[in-house]
Design a protein around this motif. Sequence first.
Motif, mmCIF file in Angstrom:
data_model
loop_
_atom_site.group_PDB
_atom_site.id
_atom_site.type_symbol
_atom_site.label_atom_id
_atom_site.label_comp_id
_atom_site.label_asym_id
_atom_site.label_seq_id
_atom_site.Cartn_x
_atom_site.Cartn_y
_atom_site.Cartn_z
ATOM 1 N N TRP A 190 0.851 -1.195 0.000
ATOM 2 C CA TRP A 190 0.000 0.000 0.000
ATOM 3 C C TRP A 190 0.887 1.246 0.000
ATOM 4 N N GLU A 191 1.991 1.109 -0.754
ATOM 5 C CA GLU A 191 2.974 2.190 -0.715
ATOM 6 C C GLU A 191 2.472 3.456 -1.423
ATOM 7 N N LEU A 192 3.078 4.539 -1.045
ATOM 8 C CA LEU A 192 2.774 5.853 -1.619
ATOM 9 C C LEU A 192 4.108 6.503 -1.977
ATOM 10 N N TYR A 193 4.174 7.030 -3.168
ATOM 11 C CA TYR A 193 5.439 7.633 -3.597
ATOM 12 C C TYR A 193 5.413 9.137 -3.389
ATOM 13 N N PRO A 194 6.567 9.759 -3.100
ATOM 14 C CA PRO A 194 7.926 9.230 -3.105
ATOM 15 C C PRO A 194 8.220 8.282 -1.943
ATOM 16 N N VAL A 195 9.038 7.276 -2.240
ATOM 17 C CA VAL A 195 9.558 6.373 -1.212
ATOM 18 C C VAL A 195 11.053 6.664 -1.095
ATOM 19 N N PRO A 196 11.510 7.130 0.078
ATOM 20 C CA PRO A 196 12.894 7.625 0.166
ATOM 21 C C PRO A 196 13.956 6.605 -0.213
ATOM 22 N N HIS A 197 13.756 5.324 0.134
ATOM 23 C CA HIS A 197 14.865 4.382 -0.131
ATOM 24 C C HIS A 197 15.061 4.102 -1.622
ATOM 25 N N GLU A 198 14.274 4.732 -2.467
ATOM 26 C CA GLU A 198 14.564 4.675 -3.900
ATOM 27 C C GLU A 198 15.750 5.577 -4.253
ATOM 28 N N GLY A 199 16.290 6.265 -3.251
ATOM 29 C CA GLY A 199 17.494 7.070 -3.480
ATOM 30 C C GLY A 199 17.217 8.255 -4.382
ATOM 31 N N LYS A 200 18.005 8.368 -5.462
ATOM 32 C CA LYS A 200 17.863 9.540 -6.331
ATOM 33 C C LYS A 200 16.483 9.612 -6.975
ATOM 34 N N LYS A 201 15.897 8.464 -7.238
ATOM 35 C CA LYS A 201 14.564 8.463 -7.835
ATOM 36 C C LYS A 201 13.543 9.130 -6.909
ATOM 37 N N SER A 202 13.819 9.098 -5.614
ATOM 38 C CA SER A 202 12.838 9.645 -4.669
ATOM 39 C C SER A 202 12.678 11.154 -4.839
ATOM 40 N N SER A 203 13.643 11.800 -5.511
ATOM 41 C CA SER A 203 13.530 13.254 -5.680
ATOM 42 C C SER A 203 12.296 13.608 -6.516
ATOM 43 N N TYR A 204 11.874 12.698 -7.401
ATOM 44 C CA TYR A 204 10.661 12.969 -8.173
ATOM 45 C C TYR A 204 9.571 11.929 -7.928
ATOM 46 N N GLY A 205 9.841 10.970 -7.057
ATOM 47 C CA GLY A 205 8.813 9.980 -6.714
ATOM 48 C C GLY A 205 8.873 8.711 -7.531
ATOM 49 N N GLY A 206 10.013 8.454 -8.169
ATOM 50 C CA GLY A 206 10.131 7.252 -9.003
ATOM 51 C C GLY A 206 10.370 5.991 -8.194
ATOM 52 N N SER A 207 10.202 4.848 -8.870
ATOM 53 C CA SER A 207 10.368 3.565 -8.176
ATOM 54 C C SER A 207 11.118 2.567 -9.043
ATOM 55 N N PHE A 208 11.435 1.433 -8.428
ATOM 56 C CA PHE A 208 12.113 0.357 -9.172
ATOM 57 C C PHE A 208 11.253 -0.142 -10.330
ATOM 58 N N MET A 209 9.937 0.096 -10.262
ATOM 59 C CA MET A 209 9.058 -0.380 -11.330
ATOM 60 C C MET A 209 9.191 0.450 -12.615
ATOM 61 N N GLU A 210 10.040 1.465 -12.574
ATOM 62 C CA GLU A 210 10.335 2.219 -13.792
ATOM 63 C C GLU A 210 11.368 1.510 -14.658
ATOM 64 N N GLU A 211 11.965 0.445 -14.121
ATOM 65 C CA GLU A 211 13.004 -0.281 -14.858
ATOM 66 C C GLU A 211 12.400 -1.421 -15.664
ATOM 67 N N THR A 212 12.956 -1.668 -16.837
ATOM 68 C CA THR A 212 12.536 -2.824 -17.638
ATOM 69 C C THR A 212 12.913 -4.104 -16.882
ATOM 70 N N GLU A 213 11.996 -5.035 -16.824
ATOM 71 C CA GLU A 213 12.216 -6.319 -16.157
ATOM 72 C C GLU A 213 12.958 -6.140 -14.832
ATOM 73 N N TRP A 214 12.377 -5.305 -13.992
ATOM 74 C CA TRP A 214 13.012 -4.979 -12.714
ATOM 75 C C TRP A 214 13.271 -6.225 -11.866
ATOM 76 N N TRP A 215 12.484 -7.275 -12.076
ATOM 77 C CA TRP A 215 12.622 -8.483 -11.256
ATOM 78 C C TRP A 215 13.907 -9.243 -11.573
ATOM 79 N N ASN A 216 14.532 -8.908 -12.709
ATOM 80 C CA ASN A 216 15.805 -9.552 -13.050
ATOM 81 C C ASN A 216 17.008 -8.713 -12.612
ATOM 82 N N LYS A 217 16.732 -7.568 -11.991
ATOM 83 C CA LYS A 217 17.839 -6.680 -11.620
ATOM 84 C C LYS A 217 17.977 -6.611 -10.109
ATOM 85 N N LYS A 218 19.178 -6.366 -9.688
ATOM 86 C CA LYS A 218 19.405 -6.225 -8.247
ATOM 87 C C LYS A 218 18.886 -4.861 -7.800
ATOM 88 N N ARG A 219 18.111 -4.869 -6.757
ATOM 89 C CA ARG A 219 17.568 -3.587 -6.275
ATOM 90 C C ARG A 219 18.574 -2.885 -5.381
#
Lengths: 530, 311
Positions: free
Chosen positions: B37-66
């Motif tokens: 039930w997350e709400l963005y920005p999520v701070p532990h997204e690091g630099k992405k948190s400056s605009y509210g981005g998430s790991f789900m912005e990555e192609t095939e994020w499940w194959n990448k190390k978070r």
Amino acid sequence: MSDTLKLNDVATVEGQLVSIKEEDLPKTRLDLEFMPWKPFTDEQKKNTACILDDVCMLNIPKPQTPEEEEELVNKFLNGMRKLFDKENNFTCLPMLKTSMENCVQCNSCSEACHLYEMSGNNDMYRPNFRSEIFRRIYKKYVKKEPFAKWRYGDIDLNWKTIARLGELAYRCNLCRRCAQVCPIGVDNGLIAREIRKLFSQELGINPPELHTKGTVNQMKVGSSTGMNPQVVQDNVSFIDEDYSEITGVGIETPFDKQGADIMLLHNAGEIIAWPENIASFSLIFNEAGLSWTLSSKAVGYDGVNYGVFYDDAQLARIAFQHMKAAKELGVKKIVIGECGHAHKAITVIADRVIPYEYQVPRESCYVTLRDIVMSGRLKLDPSRNDFPVTLHDPCNAVRLMGIVQPQRDILHKIAPKFREMPCHGVDNYCCGGGSGFAIMTRNNIDEWRNNLSGRKKMWQIGEAFKDCLGPETKKYICAPCSNCKGQIRELLEHSDLYEKNSFAYGGLVELIVNCMENVNPGFIKWGEDE
Amino acid sequence: MTTLFYLLGYLAVVGFIALACKKLKGYLEDSPLHVRWELYPVPHEGKKSSYGGSFMEETEWWNKKRHIEHWYDIMGIIREVLLLEATFKHNNKLWFRTYPFHFGLYMLMGGTIIMVICVLLEFCGLNPQGGFMMFVRNVINVVVLGGAFAIVGGGIALIERRKNDPNLKAYTTPEHFLNLGAFVLFGLLTLCAWAFNPCGDGYYGLAHEFIRNMFTFTFAPIHSTFFVLSMLVGFFLMIWIPLTNMQHLILKYFMYHDIRWGDAPTSENEANQKKINDMIGSYRPTWAADHIEGDGTKTWADVATSDGIKK
């Protein structure tokens, strides 16, 4: 009325509790025409609990005897107990309980809510209004806390309280902008959904567009549009044919390609209302050389999941069928088409509802499209998109999933006159059709969406295009979400804004196709072009 | 009476810890695993948190190390707790009233922690008359004075707002005034104890004597009526806080880290994969609406794999 509204008025006031007048509504740069509320009929007044405001979403029957009233109250309280029971509500109990017990009543949430602001700050539209009624009932009648009246404030519980609370749960777009600003972490959007859940799962009361015609139809026929698998395949085949001619590029949409990399999951409403969206996806994916397919399995071709708006059981059933369709095709991933709530339902919510062994990885189409556009696999001529473009952010994909930048990367690449709306990205406002309203039309719901819930979005659009309003300049509102498009379409149509301002609206894929070099020019149509 | 005073002190400390633990246990037991039930920005997204981005912005994020930036989470919660950042951004008028109030509380809580540590160090041999403790004495005397003023000022400003702001009247109950009033009284009594105390070391002397007596079970009288009264109000607040909406002091961490920022995908967490199976395979809903078919015998797995349509 707004100045004097008390929480306990929901239990005591006879007849309609509030009415929003035209003069209460804030003005916007765009010339929005007020749609007068149609008065309720005598029949409705007599038999139906249309007693909150000028709108009636649920058509709750008025109890005719004291026994019927008692039964309604008892059923409601039973449902409330189940909401606070782990076995019945493991999905949301921690969020619900913390939101019930930690609110300090600072009302910071009010200013964040587009409905509160655009109703002229009517107290009934404070996100905390329904939450606080719900809290008081829970503490007084379910938890039976000592001194509850003194500690938390009084509330009477009768059929009027229940009927109005049910309606209040449907005066919220579930955009959760209020939760985003809460200093404590209280979520009034969640409470609204939990009340909807109680009404649906215990009392069997829900809007027919979401339930009978929505999720039930989807489980029974295959799609909330009523299209069965054969009709879907036929319609998509017609779309391929039509748009091959329009674009000058042969389009063939694959169905049931076993072992494809991608199962694309559209909102099936696109097939009926926006065939150009279906055609654009097919054209782009084929041109990019992707290995992909649609499913013709019932439910597997319609990414809609209205359960996310009101009912956990329906949500899980539909999400399970989506995953099952993808498993059966043996695809590597599901790519979700331009539908915000489908994004959240299958990616985020289903993630902890469907057992992992039944899950198939899910990716947003914005991400897939970003990679295609940036990779250079399409020959693009951005000068074909040489008109002002602004972007609507669907709450479900942006604020609730953090997918913000990919769609912007695309627009920066293909739309030279792209400009942001004020309050964009995760700070965006709902289109006003969110949480199911975009597909509802009864009992002044159309009027409500036009006069109130969509007003802030129209303010944003007006501000984004303030330098070029008027009929001279063609403008494009990019809304990559089916429900949002439906809502924006209604708003533009009613106030004749297509002509007054030369607006066109549509998704992201249409804008990509519009600038593909091998496609006939002029894919996007404005009023006079059609 | 003196013994009773100290017993109430122990009761307050034990009561607060017990009630806080009960709250935390209750939270953790409410659901083995709630939906995301997350709400963005999520701070532990690091630099992405400056605009509210998430790991789900990555192609095939499940194959990448978070890359989870825990430091951003820590900084996020510190900013929120110490500066009341959300209130500052979204309810500025309130911030000017509530920040002094909260800051005053933090000062007094911080002062108490320093005092407890110092008393413990004394047991380990630290010279109570040494230079370090003289420094601590001065710090405590300043912190208590500033903190108590801030609590009284902020508390009165908050009471005034609750009484006069039409936006809040419908949402204000007698308990709000009791809570704020108790803090204001606590602050006033603390100020009086600071101003009128017979001890040469100022307020520090009173607090030091009390804490030392608590640790050594020495039930000796404290020669400041104001101090004793302020402590009695403090004891009440320690028990009262976890029983009211002020429990956010205890649960805010979870409301941010586990709910608002709780974005862990199931693909990366085998424990969660098992929890989902356990829950839907064993929990049996009893919802009464026909389409649920929740007769108490079917599990959530049965419900989710049925179509819910009466044949």
